[in-house]
Scaffold this motif. Structure first.
Motif, PDB file in Angstrom:
ATOM      1  N   GLN A   1       0.823  -1.197   0.000  1.00 42.94           N
ATOM      2  CA  GLN A   1       0.000   0.000   0.000  1.00 42.94           C
ATOM      3  C   GLN A   1       0.861   1.251   0.000  1.00 42.94           C
ATOM      4  OE1 GLN A   1      -3.065   0.856  -0.363  1.00 42.94           O
ATOM      5  NE2 GLN A   1      -3.966  -1.200  -0.519  1.00 42.94           N
ATOM      6  N   VAL A   2       0.264   2.330  -0.465  1.00 41.30           N
ATOM      7  CA  VAL A   2       0.928   3.629  -0.535  1.00 41.30           C
ATOM      8  C   VAL A   2       0.073   4.647   0.193  1.00 41.30           C
ATOM      9  CG1 VAL A   2       1.674   5.486  -2.060  1.00 41.30           C
ATOM     10  CG2 VAL A   2       2.071   3.105  -2.714  1.00 41.30           C
ATOM     11  N   GLN A   3       0.704   5.458   0.996  1.00 52.15           N
ATOM     12  CA  GLN A   3       0.009   6.542   1.690  1.00 52.15           C
ATOM     13  C   GLN A   3       0.575   7.879   1.191  1.00 52.15           C
ATOM     14  OE1 GLN A   3       1.666   4.029   3.752  1.00 52.15           O
ATOM     15  NE2 GLN A   3      -0.203   2.847   3.303  1.00 52.15           N
ATOM     16  N   LEU A   4      -0.314   8.832   0.998  1.00 53.67           N
ATOM     17  CA  LEU A   4       0.069  10.168   0.543  1.00 53.67           C
ATOM     18  C   LEU A   4      -0.446  11.189   1.556  1.00 53.67           C
ATOM     19  CD1 LEU A   4      -0.916   9.847  -3.226  1.00 53.67           C
ATOM     20  CD2 LEU A   4       1.347   9.566  -2.238  1.00 53.67           C
ATOM     21  N   VAL A   5       0.445  12.049   1.992  1.00 56.02           N
ATOM     22  CA  VAL A   5       0.079  13.082   2.958  1.00 56.02           C
ATOM     23  C   VAL A   5       0.395  14.438   2.357  1.00 56.02           C
ATOM     24  CG1 VAL A   5       0.453  14.013   5.257  1.00 56.02           C
ATOM     25  CG2 VAL A   5       0.493  11.538   4.891  1.00 56.02           C
ATOM     26  N   GLU A   6      -0.647  15.238   2.193  1.00 57.87           N
ATOM     27  CA  GLU A   6      -0.502  16.561   1.592  1.00 57.87           C
ATOM     28  C   GLU A   6      -0.441  17.635   2.673  1.00 57.87           C
ATOM     29  OE1 GLU A   6      -3.530  15.117  -1.905  1.00 57.87           O
ATOM     30  OE2 GLU A   6      -4.057  15.603   0.155  1.00 57.87           O
ATOM     31  N   SER A   7       0.206  18.725   2.344  1.00 58.27           N
ATOM     32  CA  SER A   7       0.250  19.867   3.257  1.00 58.27           C
ATOM     33  C   SER A   7       0.498  21.129   2.445  1.00 58.27           C
ATOM     34  CB  SER A   7       1.348  19.685   4.313  1.00 58.27           C
ATOM     35  OG  SER A   7       2.615  19.555   3.686  1.00 58.27           O
ATOM     36  N   GLY A   8       0.257  22.275   3.072  1.00 55.59           N
ATOM     37  CA  GLY A   8       0.592  23.545   2.451  1.00 55.59           C
ATOM     38  C   GLY A   8      -0.573  24.364   1.950  1.00 55.59           C
ATOM     39  N   GLY A   9      -1.772  23.837   2.006  1.00 57.60           N
ATOM     40  CA  GLY A   9      -2.916  24.618   1.554  1.00 57.60           C
ATOM     41  C   GLY A   9      -3.245  25.738   2.532  1.00 57.60           C
ATOM     42  N   GLY A  10      -4.192  26.581   2.136  1.00 58.09           N
ATOM     43  CA  GLY A  10      -4.596  27.660   3.014  1.00 58.09           C
ATOM     44  C   GLY A  10      -5.273  28.783   2.260  1.00 58.09           C
ATOM     45  N   LEU A  11      -5.361  29.924   2.937  1.00 58.22           N
ATOM     46  CA  LEU A  11      -5.991  31.114   2.376  1.00 58.22           C
ATOM     47  C   LEU A  11      -4.913  32.091   1.949  1.00 58.22           C
ATOM     48  CD1 LEU A  11      -8.444  32.995   1.873  1.00 58.22           C
ATOM     49  CD2 LEU A  11      -8.228  33.702   4.278  1.00 58.22           C
ATOM     50  N   ALA A  23       3.933  13.966   0.511  1.00 53.89           N
ATOM     51  CA  ALA A  23       4.921  12.955   0.863  1.00 53.89           C
ATOM     52  C   ALA A  23       4.307  11.572   0.729  1.00 53.89           C
ATOM     53  CB  ALA A  23       5.413  13.183   2.281  1.00 53.89           C
ATOM     54  N   ALA A  24       4.977  10.712  -0.013  1.00 48.74           N
ATOM     55  CA  ALA A  24       4.518   9.349  -0.224  1.00 48.74           C
ATOM     56  C   ALA A  24       5.312   8.383   0.645  1.00 48.74           C
ATOM     57  CB  ALA A  24       4.662   8.957  -1.692  1.00 48.74           C
ATOM     58  N   LYS A  75      13.157  11.638  -1.155  1.00 48.92           N
ATOM     59  CA  LYS A  75      12.147  11.784  -0.105  1.00 48.92           C
ATOM     60  C   LYS A  75      10.773  11.323  -0.553  1.00 48.92           C
ATOM     61  CE  LYS A  75      14.389  15.799   2.049  1.00 48.92           C
ATOM     62  NZ  LYS A  75      14.225  17.221   2.457  1.00 48.92           N
ATOM     63  N   ASN A  76      10.660  10.867  -1.801  1.00 54.03           N
ATOM     64  CA  ASN A  76       9.351  10.470  -2.349  1.00 54.03           C
ATOM     65  C   ASN A  76       8.319  11.576  -2.134  1.00 54.03           C
ATOM     66  OD1 ASN A  76      10.207   7.920  -3.290  1.00 54.03           O
ATOM     67  ND2 ASN A  76       9.918   7.037  -1.260  1.00 54.03           N
ATOM     68  N   THR A  77       8.714  12.771  -2.427  1.00 59.03           N
ATOM     69  CA  THR A  77       7.870  13.934  -2.194  1.00 59.03           C
ATOM     70  C   THR A  77       7.742  14.757  -3.470  1.00 59.03           C
ATOM     71  OG1 THR A  77       8.517  14.043   0.129  1.00 59.03           O
ATOM     72  CG2 THR A  77       7.580  16.033  -0.830  1.00 59.03           C
ATOM     73  N   VAL A  78       6.544  15.234  -3.708  1.00 59.37           N
ATOM     74  CA  VAL A  78       6.291  16.105  -4.842  1.00 59.37           C
ATOM     75  C   VAL A  78       5.793  17.449  -4.309  1.00 59.37           C
ATOM     76  CG1 VAL A  78       3.899  15.342  -5.179  1.00 59.37           C
ATOM     77  CG2 VAL A  78       5.176  16.292  -7.102  1.00 59.37           C
ATOM     78  N   TYR A  79       6.186  18.507  -5.001  1.00 57.12           N
ATOM     79  CA  TYR A  79       5.823  19.854  -4.594  1.00 57.12           C
ATOM     80  C   TYR A  79       5.072  20.559  -5.722  1.00 57.12           C
ATOM     81  CZ  TYR A  79       9.619  18.789  -1.355  1.00 57.12           C
ATOM     82  OH  TYR A  79      10.428  18.180  -0.424  1.00 57.12           O
ATOM     83  N   LEU A  80       4.240  21.498  -5.339  1.00 61.97           N
ATOM     84  CA  LEU A  80       3.588  22.358  -6.319  1.00 61.97           C
ATOM     85  C   LEU A  80       3.743  23.796  -5.838  1.00 61.97           C
ATOM     86  CD1 LEU A  80       1.937  22.372  -8.981  1.00 61.97           C
ATOM     87  CD2 LEU A  80      -0.117  22.558  -7.538  1.00 61.97           C
TER      88      LEU A  80
END
Length: 115
Positions: A1-11, A23-24, A75-80
């Motif tokens: 299994q793969v878990q993905l955790v997103e962060s960085g959203g907001g107003l 981060a995967a 780090k198995n991480t993608v950024y936008l």
């Protein structure tokens, strides 16, 4: 299994910037594809940007020149990186990892662009 955790959203105000991270973890194999999608209520989820294992990228026309997708394979991480944000960029943003024909999604992070 793969878990993905997103962060960085907001107003953020119009014209501002945000940086999303995803981060995967879990059973991750080489040559996977990662991307960002977004979805507004009542609308279909749409592609924002995608990056493949060799670094090639593809963007939706609506974000070209404003958004930049990147990845850190160690780090198995993608950024936008999202610059010059507009009110129409307001959506829930989802991270997606595709490997060996299977797609995994993150839980989504809200991005709101408003003054």
């Amino acid at each position: 299994q793969v878990q993905l955790v997103e962060s960085g959203g907001g107003l953020v105000q119009p014209g501002g910037s945000l940086r999303l991270s995803c981060a995967a973890s879990g059973s991750i194999f080489p040559l996977y594809v990662m991307g960002w999608y977004r979805q507004a209520p009542g609308k279909q989820r749409e592609l924002v940007a995608v990056i493949i294992s060799d670094g090639r990228t593809n963007y939706a026309d609506s974000v070209k020149g404003r958004f930049t997708i990147s990845r850190d394979n160690a780090k198995n991480t993608v950024y936008l990186q999202m610059n010059s944000l507009k009110p129409e960029d307001t959506d829930v943003y989802y991270c997606k990892l595709t490997q060996r024909g299977t797609a995994y999604w993150g839980q989504g992070t809200q991005v709101t662009v408003s003054s």
